[in-house]
Design a protein around this motif. Structure first.
Motif: not given
Length: 253
Positions: A145-156, A158-161, A175-176
């Motif tokens: 699972a991960l917690v993403s910032t807006p700046a990082g939301s297109t990185a890992y 986004y790959s994790a849907h 995101t799971a």
């Protein structure tokens, strides 16, 4: 007034060649006295530069000498001063990560893109999720699972849907990664002020590692994540090519 520019480059030959050419044309200032820092490389090097210069007053302008270059501008040697004068600034806050491992050692780090937990053995991880002290998910069986910032939301993320977040949104994405139970659970959108805690269930049987940007910690028992508003990273982009535009455009490609 002529801007004092400090050039930093990744070890890649193409980046080092670009640095030498730019220094020959514009000179090279000490980063501590520079008006702007130019980072030459890919997104990984840009994150490294932002972390390394977070206590310096100069903003960072990246030029892509790597692969994807989502955080970078296009490379050109001839018009740099004009581009820097016209550049638009984005300000982003990193995430803070606190993790306790099975040996009782507390680890701390900052992450600009995301903090992720990933299974480190053959069996799926089991995670309990608490938000702002309130239990939200008793057991998530997953690869991570991960917690993403807006700046990082297109990185890992986004790959994790996970969702792409507008750069000005005061939210974080939880995101799971390959969730098994609850089936089809894709995560949640949380306020930027949220304090997220993951507790690893059965950590010896199902080991989990935590990672924030380039910092990795093995065999964690729990991880706490929150936004760090006291730290601001200043990134420069060419007009019309800032993070907001890139995040929108990414959703139509």
């Amino acid at each position: 007034m002529t801007q004092k520019i400090a050039f930093m480059a990744s070890p890649a030959p193409v980046a080092q060649t670009a640095r030498a050419a730019l220094i020959g044309r514009y000179g090279d200032a000490d980063p501590e006295n520079a008006d702007v820092i130019v980072a030459l490389g890919g997104d990984g090097f840009m994150l490294q530069t932002l972390h390394g210069t977070q206590d310096l007053p100069a903003p960072v302008y990246g030029m892509n000498r790597g692969t994807i270059g989502f955080l970078m501008n296009s490379y050109s040697e001839t018009d740099l001063r004009d581009r820097l004068a016209a550049a638009e600034q984005e300000i982003i806050n990193p995430l803070s990560l606190r993790a306790m491992d099975q040996a009782g050692t507390l680890h701390e780090a900052l992450a600009i893109n995301e903090v992720s937990l990933l299974r480190a053995g053959p069996q799926a991880a089991k995670l309990r999720i608490t938000v702002d002290g309130r239990l939200r998910l008793q057991e998530l069986v997953c690869d991570g699972a991960l917690v993403s910032t807006p700046a990082g939301s297109t990185a890992y993320n986004y790959s994790a849907h996970g969702p792409i977040l507008p750069i000005g949104a005061d939210v974080l994405a939880l995101t799971a990664v390959a969730a098994f139970r609850p089936r089809r659970w894709r995560g949640a959108l949380l306020p930027k002020t949220a304090h997220v805690r993951f507790d690893v269930l059965e950590p010896e049987k199902r080991p989990v590692m935590a990672e924030g940007d380039s910092h990795s910690f093995a065999n964690v028992d729990w991880v706490e994540i929150r936004s760090e508003p006291a730290i601001s990273h200043r990134i420069l982009f060419d007009p019309g090519h800032g993070l907001e535009e890139r995040l929108i455009a990414e959703q139509f490609t």
